[in-house]
Design an enzyme around this catalytic site. Sequence first.
Site, mmCIF file in Angstrom:
data_model
loop_
_atom_site.group_PDB
_atom_site.id
_atom_site.type_symbol
_atom_site.label_atom_id
_atom_site.label_comp_id
_atom_site.label_asym_id
_atom_site.label_seq_id
_atom_site.Cartn_x
_atom_site.Cartn_y
_atom_site.Cartn_z
ATOM 1 N N ARG A 96 4.386 -9.475 20.819
ATOM 2 C CA ARG A 96 4.864 -10.741 21.376
ATOM 3 C C ARG A 96 6.264 -10.635 21.967
ATOM 4 O O ARG A 96 6.611 -11.376 22.881
ATOM 5 C CB ARG A 96 4.866 -11.816 20.300
ATOM 6 C CG ARG A 96 3.556 -11.971 19.598
ATOM 7 C CD ARG A 96 3.728 -12.964 18.502
ATOM 8 N NE ARG A 96 4.485 -14.088 19.015
ATOM 9 C CZ ARG A 96 3.964 -15.075 19.701
ATOM 10 N NH1 ARG A 96 2.685 -15.126 19.907
ATOM 11 N NH2 ARG A 96 4.731 -16.035 20.174
ATOM 12 N N ARG A 125 3.495 -19.618 17.089
ATOM 13 C CA ARG A 125 4.488 -18.904 17.879
ATOM 14 C C ARG A 125 4.441 -19.163 19.396
ATOM 15 O O ARG A 125 4.224 -18.249 20.188
ATOM 16 C CB ARG A 125 4.399 -17.403 17.581
ATOM 17 C CG ARG A 125 4.534 -17.115 16.106
ATOM 18 C CD ARG A 125 4.607 -15.656 15.804
ATOM 19 N NE ARG A 125 5.888 -15.087 16.127
ATOM 20 C CZ ARG A 125 6.159 -13.790 16.010
ATOM 21 N NH1 ARG A 125 5.243 -12.960 15.609
ATOM 22 N NH2 ARG A 125 7.352 -13.339 16.311
ATOM 23 N N PRO A 126 4.663 -20.414 19.817
ATOM 24 C CA PRO A 126 4.727 -20.703 21.248
ATOM 25 C C PRO A 126 6.023 -20.179 21.872
ATOM 26 O O PRO A 126 6.941 -19.786 21.151
ATOM 27 C CB PRO A 126 4.710 -22.233 21.287
ATOM 28 C CG PRO A 126 5.306 -22.649 19.976
ATOM 29 C CD PRO A 126 4.944 -21.582 18.977
ATOM 30 N N ILE A 127 6.090 -20.175 23.218
ATOM 31 C CA ILE A 127 7.350 -19.781 23.883
ATOM 32 C C ILE A 127 7.870 -20.914 24.768
ATOM 33 O O ILE A 127 8.563 -20.698 25.750
ATOM 34 C CB ILE A 127 7.220 -18.460 24.697
ATOM 35 C CG1 ILE A 127 6.108 -18.551 25.758
ATOM 36 C CG2 ILE A 127 7.003 -17.277 23.788
ATOM 37 C CD1 ILE A 127 6.267 -17.491 26.856
ATOM 38 N N LEU A 129 10.191 -22.975 24.315
ATOM 39 C CA LEU A 129 11.653 -23.128 24.396
ATOM 40 C C LEU A 129 12.265 -22.118 25.379
ATOM 41 O O LEU A 129 13.276 -22.398 26.017
ATOM 42 C CB LEU A 129 12.282 -23.002 23.005
ATOM 43 C CG LEU A 129 11.776 -24.031 21.992
ATOM 44 C CD1 LEU A 129 12.352 -23.771 20.604
ATOM 45 C CD2 LEU A 129 12.115 -25.451 22.438
ATOM 46 N N ASP A 308 11.288 -12.519 7.297
ATOM 47 C CA ASP A 308 10.757 -11.149 7.354
ATOM 48 C C ASP A 308 10.865 -10.423 6.012
ATOM 49 O O ASP A 308 10.392 -9.294 5.879
ATOM 50 C CB ASP A 308 11.485 -10.333 8.438
ATOM 51 C CG ASP A 308 11.126 -10.788 9.840
ATOM 52 O OD1 ASP A 308 10.130 -11.528 9.979
ATOM 53 O OD2 ASP A 308 11.827 -10.404 10.794
ATOM 54 N N ARG A 400 4.269 -0.407 13.431
ATOM 55 C CA ARG A 400 4.969 -1.149 14.480
ATOM 56 C C ARG A 400 6.461 -1.233 14.193
ATOM 57 O O ARG A 400 7.260 -1.370 15.123
ATOM 58 C CB ARG A 400 4.429 -2.590 14.568
ATOM 59 C CG ARG A 400 3.021 -2.660 15.094
ATOM 60 C CD ARG A 400 2.637 -4.089 15.307
ATOM 61 N NE ARG A 400 3.631 -4.755 16.144
ATOM 62 C CZ ARG A 400 3.627 -6.039 16.429
ATOM 63 N NH1 ARG A 400 2.690 -6.808 15.953
ATOM 64 N NH2 ARG A 400 4.568 -6.562 17.195
#
Length: 434
Positions: A96, A125-127, A129, A308, A400
């Site tokens: 992402r 988790r939109p974007i 903003l 996290d 990752r």
Amino acid sequence: MDKLVIRGANPLLGTIRVSGAKNAALPAMAAALLTEEPVILENIPQVRDIETTRRLLAEMGAEVELGYGRAHHRTTICCRNLASPEASYELVKTMRASTLVLGPLVARWGRARVSLPGGCAIGARPIDLHIKGLEQLGAQITQEHGYVEARAERLRGAEIVFDKITVTGTEDLLMAATLADGETLLQNCAREPEVADLADLLNKMGARIEGAGTVTIRVQGVEKLHGAKHRIIPDRIEAGTFIIAGALTGGDLNIAGCEPQHLGALLQKLEEAGIKTAHNAESVRVMGDGPLRAADMMTEEYPGFPTDMQPQYMALATQAEGTSILTENIFDNRFMHAQELVRMGANIKVEGCRATVRGRTPLSAAAVLASDLRASASLVLAALVADGETIIDRVYHLDRGYEHLEEKLRGVGAQIRRIGEMLPKRVLAPVVRT
Ligand code: EPU
């Protein structure tokens, strides 16, 4: 698909070294798009997300050299000519953070086409903003066929108040604002050390940024940025994971090459949980000799307790005496590891954004499935204290973001190895004699 096999119950002893921060390295690599000159980054961790970013930049036409080991984990990125300012769905769906190229591309190239990321294993988790902020900087944004396309002749400075604190959103707009015409004031910014590290790099490239690391960042736009050399900060989440590993296994572990001042909320919480640590300027020693006590925890934006580290803290809470209530305030679906921990014998009940962990329950080895990066770390920690041999599947999630995790843990006494998928024996075709 690789799996990890871990035999538990060994105390971890000795020194373990922390790598560069993945979440600081990713925006730093995207920042190279802002200049035609080479940007040299050191302390880049050798993890899958970095390789994905290398591919992302290379597909656009950037020259990216990655060197590890004696090459100081250095990457040199030169974005003199770009063939296409586009981040494809193929790459964005695996990482992402690819959306971090949106701001730099539109700021320097006047155009960007980036796939919308969609949901992921830890939440929606939109974007929105990032998009709203770029519009305020004067970009024309359209969304079609799953892509967001941004265009602007030159961005212009603006006052932007983030509706919600976002780490990569702050980084994306910070990069965009460096080349905008005039002053940009970013308010309600993320204060994570990774944001401040990015601003350090951008200032070395000729940007004029003040206040990064606080809620208000002021950027005076400049016409052009130039090349620079920068060393990425240590990974505070990797450091935190090792600290919990030392405490859980009743070991005596020195976590070297970290920034203890980035670990304040975690160290404070661990003290409450009965864990003794000592630190100097660049290392933390954890002495796991006392009993662990339950301590409630809630995740918050920096400088609060990091989301996290929530999965790793949950593994710790299973071994603490008493009931710990963990509240996840940042992401809406970040408890996938809880069910796997329950399969290993933990007593955890999840209700909405709260998990109640009743300890201490002995853990027993099982076959478990990693659902995302930090969930994988939580399962590794649980396996280190479980009775028997745990097999963790889907460790590509771990790859990752954790550099050489097995080697590092083996170096301090863990029994951990990686196995590849067993391939069926090749069926030999019968020999036909003529
Ligand atoms: N959000 C919105 N709209 C946006 C952006 C964010 O609603 O446009 C919401 C998110 O849905 C979430 C909250 O704001 O509820 C915070 O999300 P944020 O944008 O801060 O997350 P991020 O920037 O996508 C970074 C790290 C994550 C880390 C979070 C929170 C990187 C590359 N990723 O993500 O790291 O969990 O900040 O600290 O920096 C990881 O390393 O395992 C990881 C997931």
